[in-house]
Design a protein around this motif. Structure first.
Motif, PDB file in Angstrom:
ATOM      1  N   LEU A 177       5.635   2.616  -3.177  1.00 57.25           N
ATOM      2  CA  LEU A 177       6.031   3.001  -4.520  1.00 57.25           C
ATOM      3  C   LEU A 177       5.086   4.057  -5.097  1.00 57.25           C
ATOM      4  O   LEU A 177       5.515   5.007  -5.744  1.00 57.25           O
ATOM      5  N   ALA A 178       3.786   3.875  -4.861  1.00 57.99           N
ATOM      6  CA  ALA A 178       2.811   4.842  -5.368  1.00 57.99           C
ATOM      7  C   ALA A 178       3.087   6.231  -4.801  1.00 57.99           C
ATOM      8  O   ALA A 178       3.069   7.236  -5.527  1.00 57.99           O
ATOM      9  N   ALA A 179       3.338   6.313  -3.490  1.00 61.49           N
ATOM     10  CA  ALA A 179       3.602   7.602  -2.861  1.00 61.49           C
ATOM     11  C   ALA A 179       4.885   8.235  -3.383  1.00 61.49           C
ATOM     12  O   ALA A 179       4.939   9.443  -3.658  1.00 61.49           O
ATOM     13  N   LYS A 180       5.921   7.435  -3.525  1.00 58.37           N
ATOM     14  CA  LYS A 180       7.201   7.955  -4.011  1.00 58.37           C
ATOM     15  C   LYS A 180       7.088   8.459  -5.442  1.00 58.37           C
ATOM     16  O   LYS A 180       7.619   9.528  -5.793  1.00 58.37           O
ATOM     17  N   LEU A 181       6.404   7.698  -6.291  1.00 60.27           N
ATOM     18  CA  LEU A 181       6.261   8.095  -7.689  1.00 60.27           C
ATOM     19  C   LEU A 181       5.387   9.333  -7.819  1.00 60.27           C
ATOM     20  O   LEU A 181       5.650  10.213  -8.641  1.00 60.27           O
ATOM     21  N   ALA A 182       4.350   9.428  -6.998  1.00 61.60           N
ATOM     22  CA  ALA A 182       3.509  10.626  -7.005  1.00 61.60           C
ATOM     23  C   ALA A 182       4.304  11.851  -6.577  1.00 61.60           C
ATOM     24  O   ALA A 182       4.094  12.960  -7.091  1.00 61.60           O
ATOM     25  N   SER A 183       5.239  11.659  -5.633  1.00 63.38           N
ATOM     26  CA  SER A 183       6.053  12.783  -5.178  1.00 63.38           C
ATOM     27  C   SER A 183       6.996  13.281  -6.267  1.00 63.38           C
ATOM     28  O   SER A 183       7.505  14.400  -6.188  1.00 63.38           O
ATOM     29  N   LEU A 190      -2.908   2.976  -7.554  1.00 60.98           N
ATOM     30  CA  LEU A 190      -2.676   1.615  -7.095  1.00 60.98           C
ATOM     31  C   LEU A 190      -4.026   0.914  -6.965  1.00 60.98           C
ATOM     32  O   LEU A 190      -4.910   1.366  -6.245  1.00 60.98           O
ATOM     33  N   PHE A 191      -4.173  -0.199  -7.678  1.00 64.33           N
ATOM     34  CA  PHE A 191      -5.401  -0.989  -7.602  1.00 64.33           C
ATOM     35  C   PHE A 191      -5.188  -2.148  -6.636  1.00 64.33           C
ATOM     36  O   PHE A 191      -4.232  -2.920  -6.770  1.00 64.33           O
ATOM     37  N   ARG A 192      -6.108  -2.259  -5.676  1.00 61.28           N
ATOM     38  CA  ARG A 192      -6.059  -3.344  -4.700  1.00 61.28           C
ATOM     39  C   ARG A 192      -7.371  -4.113  -4.734  1.00 61.28           C
ATOM     40  O   ARG A 192      -8.446  -3.512  -4.821  1.00 61.28           O
ATOM     41  N   HIS A 204      -0.426   1.542 -11.683  1.00 60.18           N
ATOM     42  CA  HIS A 204      -0.539   2.152 -13.014  1.00 60.18           C
ATOM     43  C   HIS A 204       0.072   3.544 -12.955  1.00 60.18           C
ATOM     44  O   HIS A 204      -0.362   4.384 -12.157  1.00 60.18           O
ATOM     45  N   VAL A 205       1.069   3.777 -13.807  1.00 59.94           N
ATOM     46  CA  VAL A 205       1.826   5.027 -13.773  1.00 59.94           C
ATOM     47  C   VAL A 205       1.868   5.642 -15.169  1.00 59.94           C
ATOM     48  O   VAL A 205       2.099   4.949 -16.163  1.00 59.94           O
ATOM     49  N   ARG A 206       1.645   6.959 -15.237  1.00 55.14           N
ATOM     50  CA  ARG A 206       1.779   7.716 -16.476  1.00 55.14           C
ATOM     51  C   ARG A 206       2.494   9.033 -16.178  1.00 55.14           C
ATOM     52  O   ARG A 206       2.512   9.488 -15.031  1.00 55.14           O
ATOM     53  N   VAL A 207       3.068   9.624 -17.217  1.00 61.77           N
ATOM     54  CA  VAL A 207       3.661  10.946 -17.043  1.00 61.77           C
ATOM     55  C   VAL A 207       2.570  11.940 -16.677  1.00 61.77           C
ATOM     56  O   VAL A 207       2.728  12.782 -15.790  1.00 61.77           O
ATOM     57  N   ASP A 208       1.436  11.852 -17.368  1.00 59.70           N
ATOM     58  CA  ASP A 208       0.274  12.659 -17.020  1.00 59.70           C
ATOM     59  C   ASP A 208      -0.971  11.953 -17.541  1.00 59.70           C
ATOM     60  O   ASP A 208      -0.882  10.952 -18.239  1.00 59.70           O
ATOM     61  N   GLY A 209      -2.119  12.475 -17.177  1.00 64.14           N
ATOM     62  CA  GLY A 209      -3.370  11.857 -17.596  1.00 64.14           C
ATOM     63  C   GLY A 209      -3.887  10.891 -16.555  1.00 64.14           C
ATOM     64  O   GLY A 209      -3.185  10.513 -15.608  1.00 64.14           O
ATOM     65  N   PRO A 210      -5.144  10.448 -16.697  1.00 61.93           N
ATOM     66  CA  PRO A 210      -5.775   9.588 -15.690  1.00 61.93           C
ATOM     67  C   PRO A 210      -5.153   8.194 -15.643  1.00 61.93           C
ATOM     68  O   PRO A 210      -4.784   7.635 -16.676  1.00 61.93           O
ATOM     69  N   MET A 231     -13.886  -7.949  -9.765  1.00 61.95           N
ATOM     70  CA  MET A 231     -15.042  -7.234  -9.236  1.00 61.95           C
ATOM     71  C   MET A 231     -14.699  -6.419  -8.001  1.00 61.95           C
ATOM     72  O   MET A 231     -15.347  -5.404  -7.711  1.00 61.95           O
ATOM     73  N   SER A 232     -13.687  -6.839  -7.259  1.00 61.87           N
ATOM     74  CA  SER A 232     -13.375  -6.153  -6.000  1.00 61.87           C
ATOM     75  C   SER A 232     -12.158  -5.234  -6.098  1.00 61.87           C
ATOM     76  O   SER A 232     -11.694  -4.718  -5.092  1.00 61.87           O
ATOM     77  N   LEU A 233     -11.630  -5.019  -7.310  1.00 58.87           N
ATOM     78  CA  LEU A 233     -10.511  -4.090  -7.465  1.00 58.87           C
ATOM     79  C   LEU A 233     -10.963  -2.667  -7.177  1.00 58.87           C
ATOM     80  O   LEU A 233     -12.005  -2.220  -7.659  1.00 58.87           O
ATOM     81  N   ARG A 234     -10.178  -1.958  -6.386  1.00 60.22           N
ATOM     82  CA  ARG A 234     -10.493  -0.580  -6.045  1.00 60.22           C
ATOM     83  C   ARG A 234      -9.258   0.306  -6.274  1.00 60.22           C
ATOM     84  O   ARG A 234      -8.145  -0.068  -5.904  1.00 60.22           O
ATOM     85  N   PRO A 235      -9.450   1.495  -6.864  1.00 59.40           N
ATOM     86  CA  PRO A 235      -8.326   2.421  -7.043  1.00 59.40           C
ATOM     87  C   PRO A 235      -7.999   3.136  -5.740  1.00 59.40           C
ATOM     88  O   PRO A 235      -8.897   3.500  -4.978  1.00 59.40           O
ATOM     89  N   HIS A 236      -6.724   3.354  -5.498  1.00 58.03           N
ATOM     90  CA  HIS A 236      -6.282   4.046  -4.277  1.00 58.03           C
ATOM     91  C   HIS A 236      -5.324   5.166  -4.658  1.00 58.03           C
ATOM     92  O   HIS A 236      -4.364   4.950  -5.399  1.00 58.03           O
ATOM     93  N   VAL A 237      -5.566   6.344  -4.117  1.00 56.57           N
ATOM     94  CA  VAL A 237      -4.663   7.459  -4.358  1.00 56.57           C
ATOM     95  C   VAL A 237      -3.395   7.261  -3.530  1.00 56.57           C
ATOM     96  O   VAL A 237      -3.405   6.593  -2.496  1.00 56.57           O
ATOM     97  N   ALA A 238      -2.307   7.848  -3.995  1.00 52.31           N
ATOM     98  CA  ALA A 238      -1.035   7.708  -3.289  1.00 52.31           C
ATOM     99  C   ALA A 238      -1.087   8.402  -1.938  1.00 52.31           C
ATOM    100  O   ALA A 238      -1.631   9.491  -1.807  1.00 52.31           O
ATOM    101  N   SER A 239      -0.521   7.752  -0.937  1.00 51.36           N
ATOM    102  CA  SER A 239      -0.406   8.346   0.388  1.00 51.36           C
ATOM    103  C   SER A 239       0.905   7.886   1.012  1.00 51.36           C
ATOM    104  O   SER A 239       1.455   6.855   0.625  1.00 51.36           O
TER     105      SER A 239
END
Length: 252
Positions: A177-183, A190-192, A204-210, A231-239
């Motif tokens: 979903l993250a990859a599709k929405l980024a496209s 995506l926080f894992r 977490h999705v926005r039209v624009d902004g961090p 404590m172990s949540l990490r942000p992941h860029v779409a791929s």
């Protein structure tokens, strides 16, 4: 050990409300699947609920799709947010109010979420989709086009947060979903969680902004059950990842 407080016939199967004897925490279960775990002080023991709350902390007016026991709605309303909950199950609201102390100021709507949003004249500052099952996320929120439309119609200037179950055996919805929405040109993170017992991912999705900022400043005040997760949540860029092996994963 738990004791049963109530049993109801729900739209998706039997609903049981249980209470832990040692601390008074209450559980909302559908078909044996735990949907809500609220401690006696009205705070959720689930780390993903705390993460979602942090992501929408600056949003005065919040829509939550998927109610169950209403712990997230309760936590947000207690902090002064205006909260609307929409749930398709007619049994859900009364259980949330009778057994989980859902505040009276929380507006609860029993309706199809997409129909409600189509008829809604105004917009929200944030929308949280918390509609999961054992496969990860329920239809139609497993479709990128639906998520994108929901963002544009319901909170075009705010945040859309989606809870996704990522337990063993569930399709890899989060990364896909993250990859599709980024496209589609949206800002997506995506926080894992790398540790802990919760198998939930937060999109977490926005039209624009961090979308990758998650400032947890009061960890010691949160329930022990949620701390390891947070404590172990990490942000992941779409791929790019393969489409999950389920039927009808179209973009609309």
């Amino acid at each position: 050990m738990t004791r049963e407080l109530a049993r109801r016939d729900g739209l998706f199967g039997p609903i049981r409300v249980l209470e832990r004897k040692h601390d008074g925490a209450r559980l909302y279960c559908i078909n044996g699947s735990l949907q809500t775990l609220m401690l006696a002080d009205g705070v959720s023991a689930f780390g993903y609920v705390h993460a979602a709350k942090i992501l929408v902390a600056e949003a005065p007016n919040v829509l939550i799709i998927g109610g169950a026991g209403g712990s997230l709605a309760t936590m947000l309303a207690t902090r002064g947010h205006s909260v609307t909950v929409i749930d398709i199950d007619p049994a859900a609201e009364q259980i949330a109010r009778d057994f989980f102390n859902l505040p009276p100021q929380v507006r609860w709507v029993t309706a199809d979420p997409l129909h409600f949003i189509t008829a809604q004249e105004g917009v929200f500052d944030a929308v949280i989709v918390d509609a999961c099952d054992s496969s990860g996320i329920v239809s139609p929120f497993d479709k990128p086009g639906v998520i994108a439309d929901l963002l544009m119609k319901a909170c075009p200037r705010g945040s859309l947060v989606v809870n996704i179950v990522a337990e063993d055996g569930a399709p890899p919805w989060g990364g896909w979903l993250a990859a599709k929405l980024a496209s589609l040109g949206l800002s997506v993170c995506l926080f894992r969680s790398e540790e802990g017992w919760e198998g939930n991912e937060i999109l977490h999705v926005r039209v624009d902004g961090p979308t990758d900022r998650l400032a947890i400043t009061d960890l010691e005040q949160r329930p022990p059950e949620a701390r390891t997760y947070l404590m172990s949540l990490r942000p992941h860029v779409a791929s790019h990842v393969p489409v999950p092996a389920t039927s009808d994963n179209g973009a609309s």
